[in-house]
Structure formats: C-alpha cells, structure tokens
Design an enzyme around this catalytic site. Structure first.
Site, PDB file in Angstrom:
ATOM      1  N   LYS A  52      97.746 -53.823  97.601  1.00 31.69           N
ATOM      2  CA  LYS A  52      99.065 -53.922  96.946  1.00 31.69           C
ATOM      3  C   LYS A  52     100.165 -53.968  98.011  1.00 31.69           C
ATOM      4  O   LYS A  52     101.112 -54.729  97.891  1.00 31.69           O
ATOM      5  CB  LYS A  52      99.259 -52.721  96.002  1.00 31.69           C
ATOM      6  N   GLN A  96      98.819 -44.163  91.871  1.00 33.77           N
ATOM      7  CA  GLN A  96      97.454 -44.698  91.934  1.00 33.77           C
ATOM      8  C   GLN A  96      96.483 -43.740  91.235  1.00 33.77           C
ATOM      9  O   GLN A  96      96.412 -42.563  91.571  1.00 33.77           O
ATOM     10  CB  GLN A  96      97.054 -44.912  93.410  1.00 33.77           C
ATOM     11  N   ASP A 119     103.815 -50.105  86.131  1.00 29.24           N
ATOM     12  CA  ASP A 119     102.424 -50.097  85.656  1.00 29.24           C
ATOM     13  C   ASP A 119     102.371 -50.109  84.129  1.00 29.24           C
ATOM     14  O   ASP A 119     101.305 -50.327  83.538  1.00 29.24           O
ATOM     15  CB  ASP A 119     101.699 -48.842  86.174  1.00 29.24           C
TER      16      ASP A 119
END
Ligand code: NAD
Length: 285
Positions: A52, A96, A119
């Site tokens: 990422k 994460q 997200d």
C-alpha cells in the site's frame, strides 16, 4: 473463458489517480495523505502495508505508517487515531487487520473519523452503503464491481451467490450487488449444501480463505467467477478459493489469483483516499 484482469485495470486506474493528484496539487496545493496503523509483527500484514505504501508513492500521495509493537495498549492506539483524525495532512486512515487479541477492534474502527474512513469499515459508512447512499465503500468489493464494469458485466437481475460473510468482504459485496439490482444469496460456514446454492448461480463471488473450495462440479456452464480468496499453497504459491484450472474450462469469466481482485483492492484504496482528499479540500476551501 475470459480472464478478468485486475492487474491491467489497476494500472490504468493508478494512472488516472496520478493525474488527478497533479490537478489537485495545482488547484489547491493539497497532497492526498494516507496514514496506516500497523500493530504487531504479522508478516502478511507487513507485506500488505508495504504494498500500500509503494502504491501511495507511485501516485504521489503523502503516506505515513504508525508501526506499533504487538503488546501496545488499547489507549495508545486510540490516542494515535485521535491525533490522525485531527491531522490535516492525513485524508485517509487505515487500521491494518487483524489486530492482536487484546485489542478492541470495533472500538478502534468506530474511532476513525467517518470522513477519513477510506476502508469503509465505520458503521456510519456501512449504514450508508446498506441504504444505497454515497460514502466510503470497502476496497475489495468496490474493486470487484469496478472490474465487472470494465468488462461490461451487468449484475442486474442475475443470481449472485456470495460465499463468505465477513464485514470486510462478503457483507459489503452483497450490499453492492443488491444496490446494483442483483438477486443475492450469502453463504457461509454454516450453509447447508453449498453446492446446491453455487450450482444455481449466474455469478459466484467467493472470499473465504479455503483452497479449492469451489470445484468444477459446483459451477454451472457459463457462470462468472470472482475469486477473492488469497491463500498460500504448500508449494509457496498464492492461490484463491477456486479450483482455477478445472473451473476456468466451464465458466465465461474468471479472476486469476494473483492478478485479479488483489490489485483492484489497492487501486480502490488509492481511489478512496483521493476521494477523501477532494472532499476535505472542498471543506477547507
Ligand atoms: P474471515 O475469516 O473474516 O471470513 C471468512 C468467511 O468465510 C466467514 O463468513 C465464514 O463463515 C466463511 N467460510 C469459512 N469457511 C467456509 C466454508 N468451508 N464454506 C463456506 N463459507 C466458509 O475472512 P475475510 O477477511 O473475509 O477473508 C476471506 C478471504 O479473502 C481470505 O482468503 C483473505 O485472504 C481474502 N481477502 C482478499 C482480499 C483481496 O484483496 N483479494 C482482501 C481481503 C480478504
């Protein structure tokens, strides 16, 4: 059978994001920023975060990783998230997953400012997705919808079976399909006779984490197969949840693993962060 090439499409989308970043910088001097919170030493998580970060660098984003030890306290992570919520250099915040067992994941996800929730895991954005309103949509299912659109595959009125019902993959995938007028069924670990469901499907979306879960005799001729699973086979290779070789002889379209949904997930993270940056720039103007 035609491959749904997520690698190729993600490269095209990255180029668009790169151009948009330049335009945004020229217009308001803003650089989109993504902050990643990484807790612990899980090698797969570290590899994803690294991918990422590299993608952010390629498109000209500012990015920062908050690397935290496995034994960090809930309070310390919460403090970091609150700080990131108030940091004007940060447009998107990503925690994460998975997190260590002692950490309250739900509480952290709820702490992320919904306008920085790239997200799409905050209940505010989940609610907007479910009601068909604009918001931040989880990157993996959003990437699947983009991939289908690129190949002019319309889900309207189609029998779509989603296998896997997590908050990250299966549930938002089902919401997006329903919002696009598909007939949707969700199967999971407790579904009785999975084959009965998949055999009736025009399209199968599988994100479970079980190698070869979907076999050739579970798929009807000409079905569209989207393999979201990522597994490490005994020989070290990355494979999905579908018996690719056998199923690809029967279906009309299929995503490869790797090179299908995976790269689309990263492309959608970039797109969501850019979207957040544009909205935040408007807000500040
Ligand atoms: P999860 O463990 O949170 O959820 C798994 C889901 O699969 C659950 O709903 C469970 O009920 C269901 N399930 C498990 N075994 C099953 C079985 N035998 N039959 C039917 N259903 C079963 O996992 P997750 O985070 O949703 O991830 C699922 C898979 O997707 C993993 O392989 C993960 O690596 C992959 N993934 C890929 C991407 C990507 O970018 N391609 C992104 C996220 C997750």
């Amino acid at each position: 059978m035609q491959l749904l090439d997520g690698k190729k499409l993600s490269q095209k989308l990255e180029l668009q994001v790169t151009n948009d970043v330049k335009t945004l910088k020229d217009k308001c001097g803003c650089t989109p920023g993504l902050a990643v919170v990484l807790v612990g030493q899980d090698p797969a998580s570290a590899a994803y975060v690294n991918m990422k970060k590299k993608a952010c660098d390629r498109v000209g984003f500012y990015s920062i990783t908050h690397d935290m030890p496995e034994n960090i306290s809930q309070e310390a992570i919460e403090k970091t998230i609150k700080m990131l919520n108030n940091d004007t250099n940060v447009d998107g915040i990503l925690i994460q997953l998975p997190l260590p067992a002692h950490i309250d994941e739900t509480k952290l996800l709820e702490l992320v400012a919904p306008e920085k929730d790239v997200d799409g895991f905050h209940p505010f954005n989940v609610g907007r997705l479910t009601t068909g309103l604009d918001g931040f949509v989880p990157c993996t299912p959003l990437g699947v919808m983009k991939l289908l659109a690129e190949y002019d595959i319309d889900v309207k009125g189609k029998n779509c079976v989603v296998v896997g019902a997590s908050n990250i993959v299966g549930k938002p995938m089902a919401s997006l399909l329903l919002n696009a007028d598909a007939t949707v069924e969700i199967c999971h670990i407790f579904t009785d006779d999975l084959k009965k469901h998949t055999l009736a499907a025009d399209m199968i979306f599988v994100g479970v984490g079980v190698i070869n879960l979907i076999k050739e005799d579970m798929v009807k001729d000409g079905a569209v197969i989207v393999d979201i699973g990522i597994n490490r086979a005994d020989n070290g290779k990355l494979v999905g949840d579908v018996d690719f070789k056998a199923v690809s002889e029967k279906c009309s379209y299929i995503t490869p693993v790797p090179g299908g949904v995976g790269p689309m997930t990263i492309a959608m993270l970039l797109a969501n962060t850019l979207k957040a940056a544009k909205l935040n720039a408007q807000e500040r103007a």
